[in-house]
Design a protein around this motif. Sequence first.
Motif, PDB file in Angstrom:
ATOM      1  N   MET A  53     -73.971   9.642  48.976  1.00 57.01           N
ATOM      2  CA  MET A  53     -72.586  10.368  48.973  1.00 57.01           C
ATOM      3  C   MET A  53     -72.484  11.051  47.759  1.00 57.01           C
ATOM      4  N   VAL A  54     -72.953  10.294  46.533  1.00 56.99           N
ATOM      5  CA  VAL A  54     -72.690  10.703  45.190  1.00 56.99           C
ATOM      6  C   VAL A  54     -73.740  12.047  44.878  1.00 56.99           C
ATOM      7  N   VAL A  55     -74.996  11.706  45.339  1.00 50.20           N
ATOM      8  CA  VAL A  55     -75.926  12.922  45.070  1.00 50.20           C
ATOM      9  C   VAL A  55     -75.576  14.117  46.084  1.00 50.20           C
ATOM     10  N   SER A  56     -75.335  14.014  47.098  1.00 48.80           N
ATOM     11  CA  SER A  56     -75.083  14.908  48.023  1.00 48.80           C
ATOM     12  C   SER A  56     -73.905  15.680  47.505  1.00 48.80           C
ATOM     13  N   LEU A  57     -72.774  15.161  46.898  1.00 50.71           N
ATOM     14  CA  LEU A  57     -71.687  15.739  46.357  1.00 50.71           C
ATOM     15  C   LEU A  57     -72.147  16.610  45.085  1.00 50.71           C
ATOM     16  N   ALA A  58     -73.022  16.014  44.421  1.00 46.85           N
ATOM     17  CA  ALA A  58     -73.404  16.663  43.093  1.00 46.85           C
ATOM     18  C   ALA A  58     -74.268  18.004  43.612  1.00 46.85           C
ATOM     19  N   GLY A  59     -75.309  17.627  44.321  1.00 53.14           N
ATOM     20  CA  GLY A  59     -75.926  18.870  45.245  1.00 53.14           C
ATOM     21  C   GLY A  59     -75.132  20.134  45.700  1.00 53.14           C
ATOM     22  N   LEU A  60     -74.005  19.741  46.235  1.00 56.59           N
ATOM     23  CA  LEU A  60     -73.117  20.448  46.921  1.00 56.59           C
ATOM     24  C   LEU A  60     -72.499  21.342  46.138  1.00 56.59           C
ATOM     25  N   LEU A  61     -71.726  20.650  45.034  1.00 57.25           N
ATOM     26  CA  LEU A  61     -70.870  21.361  44.144  1.00 57.25           C
ATOM     27  C   LEU A  61     -71.680  22.114  43.196  1.00 57.25           C
ATOM     28  N   GLY A  62     -72.844  21.784  42.991  1.00 59.95           N
ATOM     29  CA  GLY A  62     -73.627  22.501  41.877  1.00 59.95           C
ATOM     30  C   GLY A  62     -74.149  23.798  42.416  1.00 59.95           C
TER      31      GLY A  62
END
Length: 270
Positions: A54-63
């Motif tokens: 969840m955390v990694v996917s959010l970081a990739g999505l926002l980035g």
Amino acid sequence: MVKFSNNLVGILNIITFLLSIPILGAGIWLSTRASTDCEKFLEKPVIALGVFLMVVSLAGLLGACCGVSWLLWLYLLVMFLLILLLFCFTVFTFVVTNKGAGDVVSGRGYKEYRLGDYSNWLQKRVNNDGNWNKIRSCIRDSKVCDSLSQKNQTFDEFVNDNLSPLQSGCCKPPTACNFTFISETVWNKPQGFTNSSIDDCNSWQNDPSILCYSCQSCKAGVLANLKNDWKKVAIVNVIFLVFLVIVYSIGCCAFRNNRNNNYQGWKGRP
């Protein structure tokens, strides 16, 4: 302008985020419903995996989609470490499961397993009392021997049955013990039996809670089962590794796009 690679990274991370929700939910469900050592063992890794995705996917999505370069850089760093870790684990899996195979027994449809046939690393894991107590509890909870005893087979049917490694190693004594068959999980020792040169023969008990759960053959059966599972996991890991490398490459393109956009925006300022 957001490039194709940024959009693709965003889509992939949306899918990953959606997948993390049921994984996290399953971990939370296990933590509230767990009643056995096996279930309790699974709950923390499942929750950790769900939170991590969840955390990694959010970081990739926002980035990727919002042009936050430092988040995308962090995402790529985690992806690189994950690729490295997965590669090392896959190689390690192939190495430690390279040795060990069941022995064909004359006149039997099943194989029997010897602990010494497996890698020293695996042997140390199951010979550790703390580890084995947990594994033994899991075997009992799985009722693998109960399911065998419910077949109500004759001796001829039993010896021609294709037993699983756990059933062969944990639910019956080794063939070399020459015990008398009563049922699938009940075997009588010869009259006057004292001690055998085979330790597993001495360990065998007809008590359903004991059987051969402390036998070397049972530990070998666990490792045979583990070897089969790890081989499958290793194959899946190779496929997943290729997928991660592709995603990482696309992420690098998105990161370069972010830098170019930020640079052009900086140059365009009055």
